[in-house]
Design an enzyme around this catalytic site. Structure first.
Site, PDB file in Angstrom:
ATOM      1  N   ASP A  34     -14.731 -25.742 -21.960  1.00 16.94           N
ATOM      2  CA  ASP A  34     -14.765 -25.895 -20.787  1.00 16.94           C
ATOM      3  C   ASP A  34     -15.132 -24.610 -20.621  1.00 16.94           C
ATOM      4  O   ASP A  34     -15.014 -24.054 -18.936  1.00 16.94           O
ATOM      5  CB  ASP A  34     -13.502 -26.677 -20.706  1.00 16.94           C
ATOM      6  CG  ASP A  34     -11.968 -25.876 -20.742  1.00 16.94           C
ATOM      7  OD1 ASP A  34     -12.486 -24.472 -21.267  1.00 16.94           O
ATOM      8  OD2 ASP A  34     -11.607 -26.087 -20.765  1.00 16.94           O
ATOM      9  N   GLU A  36     -12.984 -21.735 -21.194  1.00 22.16           N
ATOM     10  CA  GLU A  36     -12.429 -20.751 -21.116  1.00 22.16           C
ATOM     11  C   GLU A  36     -12.124 -20.327 -22.066  1.00 22.16           C
ATOM     12  O   GLU A  36     -12.502 -20.453 -23.277  1.00 22.16           O
ATOM     13  CB  GLU A  36     -10.986 -21.900 -20.934  1.00 22.16           C
ATOM     14  CG  GLU A  36     -10.799 -22.386 -19.550  1.00 22.16           C
ATOM     15  CD  GLU A  36      -9.405 -23.691 -19.035  1.00 22.16           C
ATOM     16  OE1 GLU A  36      -8.783 -23.405 -20.210  1.00 22.16           O
ATOM     17  OE2 GLU A  36      -9.225 -23.711 -18.194  1.00 22.16           O
ATOM     18  N   GLN A  87      -6.255  -1.634  -3.315  1.00 17.79           N
ATOM     19  CA  GLN A  87      -5.761  -2.405  -2.491  1.00 17.79           C
ATOM     20  C   GLN A  87      -4.585  -2.103  -2.837  1.00 17.79           C
ATOM     21  O   GLN A  87      -3.656  -2.611  -3.848  1.00 17.79           O
ATOM     22  CB  GLN A  87      -6.258  -3.601  -2.241  1.00 17.79           C
ATOM     23  CG  GLN A  87      -5.910  -4.447  -1.357  1.00 17.79           C
ATOM     24  CD  GLN A  87      -6.625  -4.923  -0.229  1.00 17.79           C
ATOM     25  OE1 GLN A  87      -7.513  -5.010  -0.242  1.00 17.79           O
ATOM     26  NE2 GLN A  87      -5.908  -5.208   1.355  1.00 17.79           N
ATOM     27  N   ASP A 158     -12.980  15.921  -1.720  1.00 16.92           N
ATOM     28  CA  ASP A 158     -11.951  15.896  -0.819  1.00 16.92           C
ATOM     29  C   ASP A 158     -11.101  16.281  -0.968  1.00 16.92           C
ATOM     30  O   ASP A 158     -10.787  17.198  -2.197  1.00 16.92           O
ATOM     31  CB  ASP A 158     -11.964  14.831   0.160  1.00 16.92           C
ATOM     32  CG  ASP A 158     -11.720  13.541  -0.796  1.00 16.92           C
ATOM     33  OD1 ASP A 158     -11.040  13.882  -2.053  1.00 16.92           O
ATOM     34  OD2 ASP A 158     -12.133  12.289  -1.157  1.00 16.92           O
ATOM     35  N   LYS A 181     -14.855  18.478   5.422  1.00 19.17           N
ATOM     36  CA  LYS A 181     -16.720  18.347   6.864  1.00 19.17           C
ATOM     37  C   LYS A 181     -15.999  18.246   7.831  1.00 19.17           C
ATOM     38  O   LYS A 181     -14.903  18.637   8.685  1.00 19.17           O
ATOM     39  CB  LYS A 181     -16.221  15.905   6.776  1.00 19.17           C
ATOM     40  CG  LYS A 181     -16.854  15.172   5.749  1.00 19.17           C
ATOM     41  CD  LYS A 181     -16.633  14.077   6.255  1.00 19.17           C
ATOM     42  CE  LYS A 181     -16.789  13.163   4.538  1.00 19.17           C
ATOM     43  NZ  LYS A 181     -16.442  11.652   4.951  1.00 19.17           N
ATOM     44  N   ARG A 183     -17.705  17.485  11.585  1.00 22.31           N
ATOM     45  CA  ARG A 183     -17.818  16.820  12.638  1.00 22.31           C
ATOM     46  C   ARG A 183     -19.365  17.379  13.382  1.00 22.31           C
ATOM     47  O   ARG A 183     -18.759  18.955  14.429  1.00 22.31           O
ATOM     48  CB  ARG A 183     -18.023  15.428  13.620  1.00 22.31           C
ATOM     49  CG  ARG A 183     -18.387  15.067  14.612  1.00 22.31           C
ATOM     50  CD  ARG A 183     -17.022  13.512  14.282  1.00 22.31           C
ATOM     51  NE  ARG A 183     -17.114  12.896  13.142  1.00 22.31           N
ATOM     52  CZ  ARG A 183     -18.064  11.556  13.109  1.00 22.31           C
ATOM     53  NH1 ARG A 183     -19.367  12.027  13.624  1.00 22.31           N
ATOM     54  NH2 ARG A 183     -18.447  11.405  11.743  1.00 22.31           N
TER      55      ARG A 183
HETATM   56  C1  R5P Z   1     -11.097   8.677  -2.953  1.00 22.30           C
HETATM   57  O1  R5P Z   1     -10.145   8.596  -2.984  1.00 22.30           O
HETATM   58  C2  R5P Z   1     -11.721   8.477  -3.700  1.00 22.30           C
HETATM   59  O2  R5P Z   1     -11.931  10.267  -4.782  1.00 22.30           O
HETATM   60  C3  R5P Z   1     -13.668   8.830  -4.732  1.00 22.30           C
HETATM   61  O3  R5P Z   1     -13.890  10.076  -4.115  1.00 22.30           O
HETATM   62  C4  R5P Z   1     -13.897   7.828  -3.684  1.00 22.30           C
HETATM   63  O4  R5P Z   1     -13.343   5.930  -3.884  1.00 22.30           O
HETATM   64  C5  R5P Z   1     -15.416   7.778  -4.213  1.00 22.30           C
HETATM   65  O5  R5P Z   1     -15.897   6.630  -3.983  1.00 22.30           O
HETATM   66  P1  R5P Z   1     -17.512   6.415  -3.353  1.00 22.30           P
HETATM   67  O6  R5P Z   1     -18.097   7.138  -4.332  1.00 22.30           O
HETATM   68  O7  R5P Z   1     -17.985   5.087  -2.973  1.00 22.30           O
HETATM   69  O8  R5P Z   1     -18.051   7.205  -2.600  1.00 22.30           O
END
Ligand code: R5P
Length: 281
Positions: A34, A36, A87, A158, A181, A183
């Site tokens: 099936d 699985e 998530q 970042d 960054k 802006r």
């Molecule tokens: C952020 O929390 C992670 O450290 C990564 O910088 C991020 O998830 C990278 O995502 P992407 O490759 O889609 O820009």
């Protein structure tokens, strides 16, 4: 002690077993009529190590089935890459905390769990057995060392990943900074190292995960515009969703490396040494 593995973590399992000096057990993966999944561990021991990156639903299910097959043994589950970890909050009503759901499901049958550079260490609290996160920042540093670059600049995309980048840079006592960054207008954003200059430097952007590659590609383009001599990328988990690898190549990155927490052609860094050390302890 024997090492078993999900189908998509075979290479890392083999490397870890070699580092541990213990045998790999054959696992037969077949399907019932099936559709699985059917698994069978061909060679058991009192202590079992499961290496299982839950890169997709099938792999997560294989990890759950392996845990059940190891019932009655002392079982260590290694989740080199833990899927659904991003998530980690209920962002909207009606949503699951997917990381918690996965952690709970993957705890049943495990005596201890190791993760590698997990998205957020707060997720560890959701496991129902002792869980520890390991970092392979020194392994990424060792990989960069093989390039014999003179005075490279290690950058995180970042501020959040700066600590990780510092762990990488510590290997060669290299300069390290994070990108910032600014802006310029409603639609224009510029990115540059916060404290140092990229001009004339061999820059290496490091991160825990390369998901779509969007952050790194943007950063690489900006650094090249600022006169960087070269830009390379090294990440722990190479997801490369939505053509992420190609996006990075097109952004002009000279080298794109990831680790074997997700097994890919770009997996030139191994997590096996760190896993073997943790298991031995
Ligand atoms: C952020 O929390 C992670 O450290 C990564 O910088 C991020 O998830 C990278 O995502 P992407 O490759 O889609 O820009």
């Amino acid at each position: 002690m024997k090492v078993v593995y999900t189908e998509k973590s075979q290479v890392l399992a083999a490397r870890t077993a070699k580092k541990l000096g213990c045998p790999l057990s054959e696992v037969k993966y077949t399907k019932f009529p099936d559709g699985e999944q059917s698994i069978r561990i061909m060679d058991e021991d009192d202590q079992m190590i499961i290496i299982a990156s839950t890169v997709d639903a099938e792999s997560a299910l294989q990890a759950i089935l392996l845990l059940d097959a190891c019932e009655g043994k002392e079982t260590t589950l290694v989740l080199p890459y833990m899927g659904y970890a991003r998530q980690d909050k209920k962002f909207n009503d009606g949503e699951p905390v997917s990381a918690r759901a996965m952690a709970r499901a993957l705890s049943t049958g495990a005596d201890r769990i190791f993760t590698i550079n997990i998205h957020d260490t707060s997720i560890l609290e959701h496991f129902r057995c002792p869980a520890k996160n390991l970092t392979i920042a020194p392994e990424i540093g060792a990989y960069i060392n093989t390039m014999s670059l003179e005075n490279p600049l290690i950058l995180s995309p970042d501020e959040g990943a700066w600590e990780f980048a510092k762990g990488v840079a510590a290997v060669g006592k290299w300069d390290c900074d994070h990108l910032d960054k600014t802006r310029l207008s409603g639609s224009e954003v510029t990115m540059a190292p916060k404290h140092l200059e990229a001009k004339g430097r061999d820059c290496i952007i490091v991160d825990d995960i390369i998901a779509t590659g969007g952050s790194m590609a943007k950063a690489a383009g900006m650094l090249l515009e600022q006169g960087a001599a070269s830009v390379r990328a090294a990440g722990v988990h190479g997801v490369f969703a939505s053509g992420g690898y190609i996006k990075l190549m097109q952004a002009g990155l000279l080298d794109i490396a990831s680790s074997d927490t997700i097994e890919r052609a770009s997996s030139r860094i191994t997590a096996s040494v760190v896993i073997a050390e943790a298991v031995r302890k």
